[in-house]
Design a protein around this motif. Structure first.
Motif, short mmCIF file in Angstrom:
data_model
loop_
_atom_site.label_atom_id
_atom_site.label_comp_id
_atom_site.label_asym_id
_atom_site.label_seq_id
_atom_site.Cartn_x
_atom_site.Cartn_y
_atom_site.Cartn_z
N LYS A 164 0.85 -1.19 0.00
CA LYS A 164 0.00 0.00 0.00
C LYS A 164 0.89 1.23 0.00
CE LYS A 164 -3.76 2.54 1.20
NZ LYS A 164 -3.24 3.85 1.30
N VAL A 165 0.69 2.10 -0.97
CA VAL A 165 1.47 3.34 -1.09
C VAL A 165 0.51 4.51 -1.04
CG1 VAL A 165 3.04 4.67 -2.55
CG2 VAL A 165 3.23 2.18 -2.49
N GLY A 166 0.78 5.42 -0.15
CA GLY A 166 -0.05 6.61 -0.02
C GLY A 166 -1.02 6.51 1.15
N TRP A 167 -1.67 7.63 1.42
CA TRP A 167 -2.51 7.72 2.61
C TRP A 167 -4.00 7.74 2.30
CZ3 TRP A 167 -0.54 6.41 7.03
CH2 TRP A 167 0.85 6.51 7.19
N LYS A 174 -7.58 6.25 1.96
CA LYS A 174 -8.13 5.15 2.75
C LYS A 174 -8.38 3.92 1.88
CE LYS A 174 -10.20 7.78 6.43
NZ LYS A 174 -11.41 8.09 7.18
N MET A 175 -7.96 2.80 2.42
CA MET A 175 -8.22 1.50 1.81
C MET A 175 -8.53 0.53 2.94
SD MET A 175 -5.82 -0.76 -0.73
CE MET A 175 -4.97 -1.81 0.41
N TYR A 176 -9.58 -0.23 2.78
CA TYR A 176 -10.04 -1.12 3.84
C TYR A 176 -9.83 -2.58 3.45
CZ TYR A 176 -12.26 3.01 5.74
OH TYR A 176 -12.48 4.25 6.25
N CYS A 177 -9.54 -3.39 4.46
CA CYS A 177 -9.44 -4.83 4.27
C CYS A 177 -10.82 -5.37 3.90
CB CYS A 177 -8.94 -5.49 5.56
SG CYS A 177 -8.75 -7.29 5.44
N PHE A 184 -16.93 -3.63 11.58
CA PHE A 184 -16.41 -2.69 10.59
C PHE A 184 -15.17 -3.27 9.93
CE2 PHE A 184 -14.60 -1.71 14.69
CZ PHE A 184 -13.24 -1.60 14.43
N HIS A 185 -14.87 -2.79 8.73
CA HIS A 185 -13.66 -3.19 8.02
C HIS A 185 -12.51 -2.31 8.50
CE1 HIS A 185 -15.76 -5.77 5.12
NE2 HIS A 185 -16.75 -4.92 5.29
N HIS A 186 -11.34 -2.88 8.71
CA HIS A 186 -10.21 -2.13 9.22
C HIS A 186 -9.34 -1.62 8.08
CE1 HIS A 186 -9.36 -6.44 9.10
NE2 HIS A 186 -8.13 -6.11 8.74
N LEU A 187 -8.57 -0.58 8.38
CA LEU A 187 -7.73 0.07 7.38
C LEU A 187 -6.49 -0.75 7.03
CD1 LEU A 187 -7.73 3.73 8.71
CD2 LEU A 187 -8.69 2.95 6.54
N VAL A 188 -6.08 -0.65 5.79
CA VAL A 188 -4.76 -1.10 5.36
C VAL A 188 -3.93 0.17 5.27
CG1 VAL A 188 -3.45 -2.19 3.49
CG2 VAL A 188 -5.74 -3.04 4.07
N LEU A 189 -2.80 0.20 5.96
CA LEU A 189 -2.02 1.42 6.11
C LEU A 189 -0.92 1.56 5.07
CD1 LEU A 189 -1.64 1.43 9.99
CD2 LEU A 189 -3.34 2.62 8.58
N ASN A 190 -0.45 2.77 4.90
CA ASN A 190 0.67 3.08 4.01
C ASN A 190 1.86 2.19 4.36
OD1 ASN A 190 2.16 4.61 2.05
ND2 ASN A 190 3.14 5.65 3.76
N GLY A 191 2.41 1.52 3.38
CA GLY A 191 3.55 0.64 3.59
C GLY A 191 3.19 -0.78 3.96
N GLU A 192 1.92 -1.05 4.18
CA GLU A 192 1.49 -2.39 4.58
C GLU A 192 1.41 -3.31 3.34
OE1 GLU A 192 -2.25 -4.53 6.92
OE2 GLU A 192 -2.04 -2.36 6.95
N ILE A 193 1.84 -4.54 3.50
CA ILE A 193 1.73 -5.54 2.45
C ILE A 193 0.35 -6.17 2.54
CG2 ILE A 193 2.66 -7.72 1.57
CD1 ILE A 193 5.34 -6.88 2.92
N TYR A 194 -0.30 -6.34 1.39
CA TYR A 194 -1.62 -6.96 1.36
C TYR A 194 -1.74 -7.83 0.12
CZ TYR A 194 -2.86 -3.36 -2.08
OH TYR A 194 -2.90 -2.57 -3.20
N GLU A 237 -11.06 -7.98 -4.05
CA GLU A 237 -10.68 -8.32 -2.67
C GLU A 237 -9.28 -7.80 -2.37
OE1 GLU A 237 -11.69 -12.51 -1.28
OE2 GLU A 237 -11.68 -12.70 -3.46
N LYS A 238 -9.16 -6.99 -1.34
CA LYS A 238 -7.86 -6.53 -0.84
C LYS A 238 -7.83 -6.96 0.62
CE LYS A 238 -7.66 -2.71 -4.04
NZ LYS A 238 -7.70 -1.26 -4.22
N ILE A 239 -6.87 -7.82 0.95
CA ILE A 239 -6.87 -8.48 2.25
C ILE A 239 -5.54 -8.26 2.96
CG2 ILE A 239 -7.14 -10.70 3.43
CD1 ILE A 239 -8.67 -11.65 0.95
N CYS A 240 -5.61 -7.78 4.21
CA CYS A 240 -4.39 -7.64 5.01
C CYS A 240 -3.83 -9.04 5.30
CB CYS A 240 -4.67 -6.87 6.30
SG CYS A 240 -5.58 -7.79 7.55
N LEU A 241 -2.56 -9.11 5.62
CA LEU A 241 -1.92 -10.42 5.84
C LEU A 241 -2.49 -11.14 7.06
CD1 LEU A 241 1.80 -9.71 4.92
CD2 LEU A 241 -0.09 -10.45 3.47
N GLN A 242 -2.88 -10.38 8.09
CA GLN A 242 -3.43 -11.02 9.29
C GLN A 242 -4.74 -11.74 8.95
OE1 GLN A 242 -1.70 -11.12 12.13
NE2 GLN A 242 -3.23 -12.54 12.88
#
Length: 92
Positions: free
Chosen positions: A27-30, A32-35, A44-54, A60-65
């Motif tokens: 994820k590049v930039g600030w 908002k992008m949600y898992c 609620f859907h949680h945020l994927v943060l700048n610099g996070e791998i997904y 479908e955009k899914i955080c690693l957790q």
């Protein structure tokens, strides 16, 4: 002793047993992008943060957790020996 000669203490690698259609991104930039998934006990859907791998497959955009929790990812290096013979059905 050279640091490249010693084996790592922890194996932090992740594997996608059924990789067809999945791609890893950073994820590049600030903006908002949600898992795609919600955490247990949250409505609620949680945020994927700048610099996070997904991971992404289509929309479908899914955080690693969440990918680990849903068994899209595994830490089991020998997953190929432990998986069922057929891929699980995709539920969407």
């Amino acid at each position: 002793m050279d640091r490249f000669e010693t084996p790592p203490q922890d194996d932090d690698r992740l594997y996608v047993p059924y990789p067809e259609g999945w791609a890893a991104h950073i994820k590049v930039g600030w903006e908002k992008m949600y898992c795609y998934y919600k955490l247990p006990d949250q409505d609620f859907h949680h945020l994927v943060l700048n610099g996070e791998i997904y991971l992404q497959r289509g929309d479908e955009k899914i955080c690693l957790q969440c990918a680990l929790r849903r068994e899209i990812l595994t830490r089991d290096r020998l997953y190929w020996q432990h998986r069922p013979r057929k891929a699980p059905p995709t539920t969407l």
